[in-house]
Design a protein around this motif. Structure first.
Motif, PDB file in Angstrom:
ATOM      1  N   SER A 106      -8.222   1.285 -11.547  1.00 45.75           N
ATOM      2  CA  SER A 106      -8.525   2.811 -10.861  1.00 45.75           C
ATOM      3  C   SER A 106      -9.576   2.387 -10.314  1.00 45.75           C
ATOM      4  O   SER A 106     -10.614   2.317 -11.180  1.00 45.75           O
ATOM      5  N   ASN A 107     -10.291   3.942  -9.983  1.00 49.63           N
ATOM      6  CA  ASN A 107     -11.786   4.021  -9.630  1.00 49.63           C
ATOM      7  C   ASN A 107     -11.775   5.015 -10.911  1.00 49.63           C
ATOM      8  O   ASN A 107     -11.592   5.422 -11.570  1.00 49.63           O
ATOM      9  N   GLN A 108     -13.632   5.565 -10.474  1.00 43.18           N
ATOM     10  CA  GLN A 108     -14.176   5.998 -11.706  1.00 43.18           C
ATOM     11  C   GLN A 108     -13.293   7.078 -12.328  1.00 43.18           C
ATOM     12  O   GLN A 108     -13.476   7.509 -12.987  1.00 43.18           O
ATOM     13  N   SER A 109     -12.707   8.604 -11.737  1.00 47.88           N
ATOM     14  CA  SER A 109     -11.757   9.352 -11.891  1.00 47.88           C
ATOM     15  C   SER A 109     -10.476   8.457 -12.046  1.00 47.88           C
ATOM     16  O   SER A 109     -10.156   9.949 -13.038  1.00 47.88           O
ATOM     17  N   GLY A 110     -10.562   7.995 -13.066  1.00 43.47           N
ATOM     18  CA  GLY A 110      -9.113   7.058 -13.599  1.00 43.47           C
ATOM     19  C   GLY A 110      -7.771   7.150 -12.287  1.00 43.47           C
ATOM     20  O   GLY A 110      -7.007   7.192 -13.259  1.00 43.47           O
ATOM     21  N   MET A 111      -7.868   7.952 -10.775  1.00 48.19           N
ATOM     22  CA  MET A 111      -6.924   8.001 -10.314  1.00 48.19           C
ATOM     23  C   MET A 111      -6.771   6.538  -8.988  1.00 48.19           C
ATOM     24  O   MET A 111      -7.952   6.119  -8.910  1.00 48.19           O
ATOM     25  N   HIS A 112      -5.953   6.168  -8.742  1.00 49.86           N
ATOM     26  CA  HIS A 112      -5.729   5.584  -8.321  1.00 49.86           C
ATOM     27  C   HIS A 112      -4.901   5.503  -6.685  1.00 49.86           C
ATOM     28  O   HIS A 112      -5.020   6.810  -6.105  1.00 49.86           O
ATOM     29  N   ALA A 113      -6.152   4.537  -5.705  1.00 51.33           N
ATOM     30  CA  ALA A 113      -5.091   5.066  -4.178  1.00 51.33           C
ATOM     31  C   ALA A 113      -4.651   4.295  -3.290  1.00 51.33           C
ATOM     32  O   ALA A 113      -4.995   3.122  -3.070  1.00 51.33           O
ATOM     33  N   LEU A 114      -4.004   4.849  -3.000  1.00 53.03           N
ATOM     34  CA  LEU A 114      -2.731   3.205  -2.171  1.00 53.03           C
ATOM     35  C   LEU A 114      -3.923   2.812  -0.729  1.00 53.03           C
ATOM     36  O   LEU A 114      -3.319   1.121  -1.342  1.00 53.03           O
ATOM     37  N   PHE A 115      -4.867   2.721  -0.680  1.00 54.02           N
ATOM     38  CA  PHE A 115      -5.864   1.692   0.380  1.00 54.02           C
ATOM     39  C   PHE A 115      -7.178   1.186  -0.481  1.00 54.02           C
ATOM     40  O   PHE A 115      -7.653   2.728  -0.573  1.00 54.02           O
ATOM     41  N   SER A 116      -7.226   0.645  -0.426  1.00 54.18           N
ATOM     42  CA  SER A 116      -8.725   0.836  -0.298  1.00 54.18           C
ATOM     43  C   SER A 116     -10.194  -0.899  -0.198  1.00 54.18           C
ATOM     44  O   SER A 116      -9.343  -1.457   1.212  1.00 54.18           O
ATOM     45  N   GLU A 117     -10.463  -1.151   0.035  1.00 53.26           N
ATOM     46  CA  GLU A 117     -11.652  -1.698   0.658  1.00 53.26           C
ATOM     47  C   GLU A 117     -10.707  -3.342   0.811  1.00 53.26           C
ATOM     48  O   GLU A 117     -11.646  -4.623   1.295  1.00 53.26           O
ATOM     49  N   LYS A 118      -9.459  -3.609   0.224  1.00 54.87           N
ATOM     50  CA  LYS A 118      -8.858  -5.266  -0.145  1.00 54.87           C
ATOM     51  C   LYS A 118      -8.236  -5.233   1.117  1.00 54.87           C
ATOM     52  O   LYS A 118      -7.869  -6.403   1.553  1.00 54.87           O
ATOM     53  N   VAL A 119      -7.986  -3.921   1.990  1.00 53.63           N
ATOM     54  CA  VAL A 119      -7.126  -4.140   3.148  1.00 53.63           C
ATOM     55  C   VAL A 119      -7.727  -4.421   4.130  1.00 53.63           C
ATOM     56  O   VAL A 119      -8.060  -2.526   3.941  1.00 53.63           O
ATOM     57  N   ALA A 120      -7.558  -4.828   5.363  1.00 57.48           N
ATOM     58  CA  ALA A 120      -8.347  -4.660   6.098  1.00 57.48           C
ATOM     59  C   ALA A 120      -6.958  -4.803   7.327  1.00 57.48           C
ATOM     60  O   ALA A 120      -6.519  -5.359   7.541  1.00 57.48           O
ATOM     61  N   VAL A 121      -6.620  -2.939   8.379  1.00 50.76           N
ATOM     62  CA  VAL A 121      -6.462  -3.085   9.224  1.00 50.76           C
ATOM     63  C   VAL A 121      -7.391  -2.469  10.790  1.00 50.76           C
ATOM     64  O   VAL A 121      -6.812  -0.965  10.556  1.00 50.76           O
ATOM     65  N   PRO A 122      -7.687  -3.573  10.955  1.00 49.50           N
ATOM     66  CA  PRO A 122      -9.041  -2.612  11.994  1.00 49.50           C
ATOM     67  C   PRO A 122      -8.460  -2.110  13.323  1.00 49.50           C
ATOM     68  O   PRO A 122      -8.907  -1.270  14.365  1.00 49.50           O
ATOM     69  N   SER A 123      -6.783  -2.584  13.492  1.00 48.12           N
ATOM     70  CA  SER A 123      -6.350  -2.408  14.997  1.00 48.12           C
ATOM     71  C   SER A 123      -5.228  -0.966  14.032  1.00 48.12           C
ATOM     72  O   SER A 123      -4.907  -0.668  15.287  1.00 48.12           O
ATOM     73  N   LEU A 124      -4.890  -0.520  13.468  1.00 48.59           N
ATOM     74  CA  LEU A 124      -4.153   0.586  13.262  1.00 48.59           C
ATOM     75  C   LEU A 124      -4.058   1.448  13.733  1.00 48.59           C
ATOM     76  O   LEU A 124      -5.157   2.067  13.928  1.00 48.59           O
TER      77      LEU A 124
END
Length: 207
Positions: A83-101
């Protein structure tokens, strides 16, 4: 290998906890999983799904135009990570690449508090034209400022039955709230034109 796959739909699989088991992957680029021709991804009715991928691999969808994730109440993150610094999770991060979405539909993800993390893969989500978010009762905010500033193609934004406190926020996480308080938090914006966030093609906003 699924290099020819163009449409991926998975629906009503009650026992599925993740879709990709990365520990079984052996390829030249072991840190990256790529679906080079996939243009449509639908994940619907998976009540026990927690991650799309539970490993630490990046996932690339270079041609993906339509993404639908619905009725996955236990889903936390698309790719499992800390999780990020605030202890929360995000659905999408830098690990998901969708340049045409272009079209993203998110519905019935009752465990998700943030859609986007501050840092995303370069070019990802910049071609979004339509965003529909429905029945995400734990959702705190839709965009961090870093994403809201860079959606030049967005035409339609619909938010229905969500526990949203902020549409645009700094992205550090906020406390749960059942009612909408702010559309744009201008005091958190840092850009050359500090008084303006521009959605140049937006013609429909439904909340």
């Amino acid at each position: 290998s699924l290099v020819q796959l163009q449409c991926f739909e998975i629906e009503d699989c009650d026992c599925l906890r993740d879709i990709i088991l990365t520990e079984e992957i052996e390829e030249e680029r072991k840190d990256v999983i790529c679906f080079p021709r996939l243009n449509s991804l639908h994940i619907v009715g998976l009540p026990n799904l927690i991650f799309f991928s539970s490993g630490n691999h990046n996932i690339e969808f270079p041609l993906l135009k339509e993404l639908k994730i619905e009725r996955c109440p236990k889903l936390i993150e698309f790719i499992s990570q800390n999780s990020n610094q605030s202890g929360m999770h995000a659905l999408f991060s830098e690990k998901v690449a969708v340049p045409s979405l272009e079209d993203m539909n998110i519905s019935g993800l009752s465990n998700v508090k943030m859609i986007f993390y501050n840092d995303l893969a370069p070019g990802s989500f910049k071609n979004l034209r339509e965003i529909n978010v429905r029945r995400c009762g734990s959702l705190n905010n839709l965009f961090p400022v870093s994403i809201a500033e860079d959606l030049p193609q967005l035409e339609h934004l619909r938010i229905t039955d969500c526990g949203v406190e902020e549409i645009v926020s700094k992205g550090d996480g906020v406390e749960d709230c059942k009612c909408l308080r702010d559309i744009i938090l201008t005091e958190e914006i840092e850009e050359e034109r500090k008084d303006v966030i521009c959605f140049p093609r937006l013609n429909s906003l439904c909340i």
